[in-house]
Scaffold this motif. Structure first.
Motif, PDB file in Angstrom:
ATOM      1  N   VAL A 102       0.856  -1.191   0.000  1.00  0.00           N
ATOM      2  CA  VAL A 102       0.000   0.000   0.000  1.00  0.00           C
ATOM      3  C   VAL A 102       0.889   1.237   0.000  1.00  0.00           C
ATOM      4  CG1 VAL A 102      -1.856  -1.205   1.207  1.00  0.00           C
ATOM      5  CG2 VAL A 102      -0.116   0.027   2.529  1.00  0.00           C
ATOM      6  N   PRO A 103       0.347   2.405  -0.372  1.00  0.00           N
ATOM      7  CA  PRO A 103       1.168   3.622  -0.369  1.00  0.00           C
ATOM      8  C   PRO A 103       1.813   3.874   0.994  1.00  0.00           C
ATOM      9  CG  PRO A 103      -0.859   4.023  -1.553  1.00  0.00           C
ATOM     10  CD  PRO A 103      -0.996   2.657  -0.935  1.00  0.00           C
ATOM     11  N   GLY A 104       3.094   4.226   0.950  1.00  0.00           N
ATOM     12  CA  GLY A 104       3.827   4.580   2.168  1.00  0.00           C
ATOM     13  C   GLY A 104       4.758   3.512   2.691  1.00  0.00           C
ATOM     14  N   VAL A 105       4.621   2.261   2.261  1.00  0.00           N
ATOM     15  CA  VAL A 105       5.448   1.197   2.835  1.00  0.00           C
ATOM     16  C   VAL A 105       6.792   1.113   2.127  1.00  0.00           C
ATOM     17  CG1 VAL A 105       3.426  -0.141   3.553  1.00  0.00           C
ATOM     18  CG2 VAL A 105       4.507  -0.608   1.333  1.00  0.00           C
ATOM     19  N   ARG A 106       7.765   0.580   2.859  1.00  0.00           N
ATOM     20  CA  ARG A 106       9.079   0.318   2.277  1.00  0.00           C
ATOM     21  C   ARG A 106       9.027  -0.999   1.513  1.00  0.00           C
ATOM     22  NH1 ARG A 106      10.860   2.412   7.531  1.00  0.00           N
ATOM     23  NH2 ARG A 106      12.324   4.134   7.252  1.00  0.00           N
ATOM     24  N   ARG A 163       9.669  -7.717  -2.406  1.00  0.00           N
ATOM     25  CA  ARG A 163       9.016  -7.949  -1.118  1.00  0.00           C
ATOM     26  C   ARG A 163       8.681  -6.617  -0.463  1.00  0.00           C
ATOM     27  NH1 ARG A 163      12.365  -7.956   3.641  1.00  0.00           N
ATOM     28  NH2 ARG A 163      14.558  -7.557   3.157  1.00  0.00           N
ATOM     29  N   VAL A 164       7.729  -6.663   0.450  1.00  0.00           N
ATOM     30  CA  VAL A 164       7.393  -5.515   1.290  1.00  0.00           C
ATOM     31  C   VAL A 164       8.216  -5.637   2.564  1.00  0.00           C
ATOM     32  CG1 VAL A 164       5.578  -4.361   2.595  1.00  0.00           C
ATOM     33  CG2 VAL A 164       5.079  -5.293   0.332  1.00  0.00           C
ATOM     34  N   VAL A 165       9.020  -4.639   2.850  1.00  0.00           N
ATOM     35  CA  VAL A 165       9.920  -4.689   4.005  1.00  0.00           C
ATOM     36  C   VAL A 165       9.144  -4.617   5.306  1.00  0.00           C
ATOM     37  CG1 VAL A 165      11.827  -3.503   5.165  1.00  0.00           C
ATOM     38  CG2 VAL A 165      11.793  -3.680   2.671  1.00  0.00           C
ATOM     39  N   SER A 166       8.156  -3.756   5.354  1.00  0.00           N
ATOM     40  CA  SER A 166       7.339  -3.583   6.556  1.00  0.00           C
ATOM     41  C   SER A 166       5.971  -3.080   6.141  1.00  0.00           C
ATOM     42  CB  SER A 166       7.998  -2.594   7.517  1.00  0.00           C
ATOM     43  OG  SER A 166       7.106  -2.208   8.542  1.00  0.00           O
ATOM     44  N   SER A 167       4.948  -3.475   6.893  1.00  0.00           N
ATOM     45  CA  SER A 167       3.599  -3.025   6.567  1.00  0.00           C
ATOM     46  C   SER A 167       3.277  -1.657   7.156  1.00  0.00           C
ATOM     47  CB  SER A 167       2.567  -4.041   7.073  1.00  0.00           C
ATOM     48  OG  SER A 167       2.698  -4.223   8.476  1.00  0.00           O
ATOM     49  N   ALA A 168       4.226  -1.030   7.844  1.00  0.00           N
ATOM     50  CA  ALA A 168       4.010   0.319   8.387  1.00  0.00           C
ATOM     51  C   ALA A 168       4.139   1.346   7.262  1.00  0.00           C
ATOM     52  CB  ALA A 168       5.020   0.614   9.490  1.00  0.00           C
TER      53      ALA A 168
END
Length: 600
Positions: free
Chosen positions: A45-49, A83-88
């Motif tokens: 999603v927008p904003g994630v690393r 990959r998505v590093v973090s969902s934050a």
């Protein structure tokens, strides 16, 4: 007739992630399209690393998702997110818009701005934040504040603070800090967030103390880079949550995410500590102006004396002046008395009287004790400094304690009671109730410093020291006459800034024009100078240096966008080079800096 059997479910169409890469290379400073695998659809999603593949050498690069779309205009087959590093979602949309605008204004790279704006990842902190259950902050009540009401309405204000120290929660702080605390609490009571940027740690400690003594104490988030990485990451994530918040920090605070941003406050916008040393070198004031325009939040530039830059904004009706400051130091212009003494007799007598009631502050130009060591060793005289001043005062006022405060002797406060405090500009500690007298020495020497802003700097340094005096205490400016001395004595820095602005228009100096400096190989610099000339920039100075040619150009504020675009094009062509193997030094590359504080 029996209906036809349902068709098998078609595979879900992969959505497209718009990704900004974490790379300093100008040629990679644009959004890249990547397909989002079905397994990552909920996380991407927008904003994630994220980690994404690069087609160059098969590398994997870091980046942030800026947006998600259904289609892409990019030619060819798209790669997929690795990959998505973090969902934050650590990159808020408003922070991305600001980073893009800052980079474009300064011919910079957006990811360089994001490295300043977004703290480095702290995995455990992010995991706890994602898993935590959060409740909205309870509303607070605060005293009405006219400035807060104006800020919530989106107004832009230039103001001077309370001109003496005040006591809040049992601690003495600058009047400016108490003023900001009152305003921030009132903004929070209206359900809006406030961002406050100050020059250094000592200012930040005062501001935090003032806020924690008021109704907004539970809303304070400190995001300055001096905090431990985990603490800064926690504050950044907390700022992403529904507000209101009071976000405080140094120059990077202007990039903080803020729910329902209602006010941006910058204290001492002309202080050199607000100049960002990292590319693209955007100062706090300029970033705050951009963010105000994008967000519609109110903006207040609060300072102990008015700068010509702010005065220009006032004269353009882009900012409004906000009333007279509360309180005014009792400034005495004290000329040399012809005896050759460093402290004239009138000022000496004022110190004697003040020491019967409490501490006295003596501001000097030079830190250290080299002059004292040279005196004791019988060496050639060295310009007098804090150490020698303290030594001479100790002999002149026998039995009175002498305290030195400079870069090597950092003091935030001094205890009550008679004492002499010798401090360099900007290092002056606070005294309970204020100093009983203030002496501003070495003023003529300070005015000889080679700088484009020397007069404004001196007025700001002297004004800052003067506000540390008790309300009824004298402030002696020694050995300085002329317009700048009158501005301090009358406490009318806006009039002084207006006169400075008139001179700068005639000379075509900032802030009436903008400057840009380029350094690099001769061919690259000459090519850039020709391109700049075509869009209205003219050469102000040119020198040859060890690492290549250096040129400073000036241009009208209206030509800024095109001048930056031309510089960015040149940086894409010449801004990087292959690094040779050590010990060979890297070859010079083209570097550009807009609005350098000291261009020469």
């Amino acid at each position: 007739m029996d209906p036809a059997p349902p068709a098998p479910d078609a595979p879900a169409r992969e959505r497209i992630a718009k990704v900004v890469l974490d790379s300093p290379l100008p040629r990679l400073d644009h959004l890249f399209d990547y397909r989002i695998p079905a397994a990552l659809a909920d996380e991407a999603v927008p904003g994630v690393r994220v980690k994404v593949p690069l087609r160059v050498a098969g590398r994997v690069a870091d980046g942030w998702i800026v947006a998600v779309a259904d289609t892409s205009d990019a030619p060819g087959e798209l790669s997929r997110i690795d990959r998505v590093v973090s969902s934050a979602p650590v990159l808020a949309p408003e922070v991305w818009r600001l980073a893009r605008a800052v980079a474009d204004r300064n011919a910079g790279v957006a990811s360089d701005v994001l490295r300043i704006a977004v703290p480095k990842r702290q995995a455990r902190v992010e995991q706890r934040w994602v898993a935590a259950e959060r409740e909205p902050a309870a509303p607070i009540e605060a005293e009405p504040d006219p400035i807060a009401e104006a800020l919530v309405a989106g107004r832009r204000i230039a103001a001077l603070p309370t001109a003496h120290v005040v006591e809040v929660g049992g601690e003495w702080v600058g009047g400016w800090a108490a003023d900001i605390a009152v305003t921030a609490a009132a903004v929070a009571a209206a359900g809006r967030s406030t961002i406050v940027a100050v020059p250094d740690r000592r200012d930040l400690d005062q501001l935090e103390a003032a806020l924690e003594a008021g109704p907004a104490a539970a809303l304070v988030l400190r995001v300055d880079a001096s905090r431990p990485p985990a603490a800064r990451a926690r504050a950044h994530l907390a700022a992403l949550e529904p507000g209101p918040h009071v976000i405080i920090g140094n120059r990077s605070a202007v990039y903080a995410p803020a729910a329902e941003l209602g006010a941006i406050v910058v204290w001492e916008e002309a202080d050199p500590f607000h100049q960002e040393p990292l590319a693209p070198y955007a100062g706090t004031r300029d970033v705050a102006l951009l963010r105000q325009e994008q967000s519609g939040a109110g903006l207040v530039l609060l300072s102990s004396s008015r700068s010509s830059t702010v005065q220009r904004l006032v004269e353009l009706n882009w900012m409004e002046e906000w009333g007279a400051p509360r309180g005014r130091p009792d400034v005495v212009l004290t000329p040399d008395d012809g005896r050759g003494a460093r402290i004239p007799s009138a000022a000496y007598q004022a110190v004697q009287r003040a020491l019967t009631a409490g501490p006295v502050l003596i501001q000097v130009a030079r830190p250290g004790d080299a002059a004292l060591r040279a005196l004791r060793a019988g060496d050639a005289p060295v310009p007098i400094d804090a150490g020698r001043t303290a030594h001479e005062l100790g002999r002149a006022f026998a039995g009175v304690p002498v305290i030195v405060a400079d870069g090597d002797h950092v003091r935030d406060t001094v205890p009550p009671g008679p004492k002499l405090v010798v401090a360099t500009r900007g290092a002056e500690p606070r005294a309970p109730g204020g100093y009983r007298a203030v002496l501003l020495l070495d003023g003529a020497r300070m005015l000889l410093r080679e700088s484009l802003w020397v007069a404004e700097d001196c007025l700001r340094w002297w004004s800052g020291a003067a506000t540390l005096a008790a309300p009824d205490a004298p402030v002696h400016l020694v050995g300085v006459t002329g317009d700048v001395a009158t501005a301090l004595a009358t406490w009318r820095s806006a009039d002084f800034a207006a006169r400075q602005l008139v001179d700068r228009r005639v000379l075509r100096f900032p802030p009436t024009v903008r400057l840009a400096a380029a350094t690099g190989p001769l061919k690259a610099v000459e090519e850039l100078v020709d391109a700049w000339a075509a869009v209205g920039a003219d050469v102000l100075s040119r020198t040859s240096e060890e690492r290549g040619e250096r040129v400073v150009v000036r241009f009208s504020t209206g030509a800024g966008r095109r001048v930056a675009e031309v510089a960015k094009e040149a940086l894409i062509r010449h801004g990087s080079a292959r690094r040779p193997k050590p010990p060979a030094p890297p070859p010079p590359v083209l570097r550009v800096r807009f609005d350098p504080h000291e261009p020469f």
